[in-house]
Design a protein around this motif. Sequence first.
Motif, PDB file in Angstrom:
ATOM      1  N   UNK A 235       0.809  -1.390   0.046  1.00 55.30           N
ATOM      2  CA  UNK A 235      -0.260   0.128   0.076  1.00 55.30           C
ATOM      3  C   UNK A 235       0.770   1.228  -0.088  1.00 55.30           C
ATOM      4  N   UNK A 236       0.303   2.225  -0.743  1.00 57.83           N
ATOM      5  CA  UNK A 236       1.132   3.365  -0.716  1.00 57.83           C
ATOM      6  C   UNK A 236       1.028   3.914   0.573  1.00 57.83           C
ATOM      7  N   UNK A 237       1.912   4.873   0.831  1.00 61.54           N
ATOM      8  CA  UNK A 237       2.281   5.635   2.128  1.00 61.54           C
ATOM      9  C   UNK A 237       1.122   6.729   2.360  1.00 61.54           C
ATOM     10  N   UNK A 238      -0.551   6.365   2.181  1.00 63.59           N
ATOM     11  CA  UNK A 238      -1.124   7.569   2.429  1.00 63.59           C
ATOM     12  C   UNK A 238      -1.351   8.540   3.435  1.00 63.59           C
ATOM     13  N   UNK A 239      -0.666   7.980   4.726  1.00 62.27           N
ATOM     14  CA  UNK A 239      -0.532   8.943   5.888  1.00 62.27           C
ATOM     15  C   UNK A 239       0.365  10.092   5.463  1.00 62.27           C
ATOM     16  N   UNK A 240       1.305   9.948   4.790  1.00 63.61           N
ATOM     17  CA  UNK A 240       2.303  10.989   4.273  1.00 63.61           C
ATOM     18  C   UNK A 240       1.670  11.667   3.353  1.00 63.61           C
ATOM     19  N   UNK A 241       1.021  10.885   2.013  1.00 66.47           N
ATOM     20  CA  UNK A 241       0.510  11.581   0.954  1.00 66.47           C
ATOM     21  C   UNK A 241      -0.525  12.402   1.156  1.00 66.47           C
ATOM     22  N   UNK A 242      -1.510  12.072   1.963  1.00 62.64           N
ATOM     23  CA  UNK A 242      -2.849  12.901   2.055  1.00 62.64           C
ATOM     24  C   UNK A 242      -2.657  13.764   3.574  1.00 62.64           C
ATOM     25  N   UNK A 243      -2.285  14.699   3.298  1.00 60.88           N
ATOM     26  CA  UNK A 243      -2.439  15.848   4.271  1.00 60.88           C
ATOM     27  C   UNK A 243      -3.364  16.878   4.196  1.00 60.88           C
ATOM     28  N   UNK A 244      -4.191  17.093   5.145  1.00 66.56           N
ATOM     29  CA  UNK A 244      -5.279  17.829   4.921  1.00 66.56           C
ATOM     30  C   UNK A 244      -5.388  19.072   6.096  1.00 66.56           C
ATOM     31  N   UNK A 245      -5.954  20.068   5.506  1.00 69.51           N
ATOM     32  CA  UNK A 245      -5.715  21.320   6.256  1.00 69.51           C
ATOM     33  C   UNK A 245      -7.379  21.840   6.716  1.00 69.51           C
ATOM     34  N   UNK A 246      -7.007  21.515   8.176  1.00 69.28           N
ATOM     35  CA  UNK A 246      -8.712  21.797   8.777  1.00 69.28           C
ATOM     36  C   UNK A 246      -8.941  23.107   8.681  1.00 69.28           C
ATOM     37  N   UNK A 247      -8.129  24.245   8.702  1.00 74.81           N
ATOM     38  CA  UNK A 247      -8.277  25.509   8.768  1.00 74.81           C
ATOM     39  C   UNK A 247      -8.648  26.063   7.341  1.00 74.81           C
ATOM     40  N   UNK A 248      -8.738  25.042   6.509  1.00 72.39           N
ATOM     41  CA  UNK A 248      -8.812  25.582   4.948  1.00 72.39           C
ATOM     42  C   UNK A 248     -10.390  25.843   4.720  1.00 72.39           C
ATOM     43  N   UNK A 249     -10.700  26.789   3.883  1.00 76.45           N
ATOM     44  CA  UNK A 249     -11.970  27.094   3.361  1.00 76.45           C
ATOM     45  C   UNK A 249     -12.598  25.983   2.634  1.00 76.45           C
TER      46      UNK A 249
END
Length: 489
Positions: free
Chosen positions: A1-15
């Motif tokens: 499996x790809x390292x999704x924990x690193x690849x997918x970074x979300x910004x909770x402060x984003x609009x």
Amino acid sequence: MLPYKTLIQVDRDSSVSLHIQVCNIFISLITEGTLQPSDILPSSRILADLIGIARNTVKLAYEELISQGWAESAERRGTFVLSKLPVRSKVALFDGSKSRHDAPAFHWKKDFGKILPNENLQQITLAIDDGFPDVRLAPVDLLMREYRSLSRRYQGKNFLKYSSAMGSENLRIALQGYLAHSRGLITGTENILITKGSQMGIFLAAQLLLEPGDQIAVGVSNYGSADDTFRFTGASLLRIPVDEHGMDVDDLENRLKKDKIKAVYIIPHHHFPTTVTMSMERRMKLLNLAKEYQFAIIEDDYDFDFHYDNKPFVPLASIDHNHNVIYIGSISKTFAPALRIGFMVASEDFVKSASTIRQLIDKQGDTLLEEAFAVLFNDGEMDRHFRKSLKVYKHRRNVFCDMINANLKDSVDFKIPEGGLGVWVNFDKRISLAALSASAAKNGLYIGDGSYYQNESFSPNGLRMGFASLRENEMEQALAIVSKSLSGL
């Protein structure tokens, strides 16, 4: 499996909502080739645990991927990258040894040489600029009032439609009167083209006049953006000396006897960068040479309105009876740089051709803004603004020059300019302007490093230091930083 924990970074402060962020990241992974057609995506439960978001958010992201045509769902098997997508070459992950953008994806005309990017002065609190107006003096509220008023009127809605590339007829009529009153330049509205600042006027004139292999005469010291514009056409620059009386027209005459020159570019008032003014004797001789040798004169008169010690000479365009002059002016330089309004005055046929080229790059200007400026001219607000600014800037010039003498007299040499918005200051040759600029920046002051004024024939250790946009307390603060920076070099 790809390292999704690193690849997918979300910004909770984003609009941008979290599920759209996740969806967009998956799209990037697919388009980069990291995920290939038919690759399975992690289950919603696993991905939610990996990146720390709700499972329902992941489900919404997958639904969005499917609706956009990037993924497909197979019952009891999971969600997959759409099998019908074309295969993309994989991009190596975490390969920091070489940028993927080192080589261009395609070739294009790239004749820009060492063109410097514009400084973003909107992000700078304290600056000694090249010589810009103080936007705090401009009657922007009145301008915006007229802008809003025009947009609300029933008849004003017409200004939202396509219009003439020559610009607002009302503004051209207003400029016709203004140029006659202020410069003695008698012209018709058919001879006026509204541009987005003087730079557009220079570009349009260059496109019409110059072809690869042509020669255009310019000053040894000259406005760098004009030089770059002429080079971009493929023309060669013929450097003519500039002294305290402006371009050396005698030297130009000698060159004309052996060189074919297509055009001459001059800044007769407050030459850039040195601020000198061209003598009337040389202006008259230049017009005679233009008639004899049949070349065009591009007269860049960007800040005519600011002359302090005596009345300015009339522009060459005002005394040109053979129609050799293309006259370029700017309202941006006298009002506010970000409000891009300038003008070109030339023969009717030349203006028509210039407006045709303008349509190819900009179609037309901001008609509502142009109409609002027309109202300010007609109501006398622009004239009042010029008179007020002239008084303020003359005082600031005097104070600034006194402060330079007081703070920097052992390091610089300069002459008080007759007009314009800046002072040309030569620094001691032992001073590194690059080091000065860097040191000043650390102390909260933007000041150039002098590289913009240099060319293949002109390498001064000097700066054009603008005073108009600085109040007295700001001048004191700025020059104190310059003095402190010099002492530390």
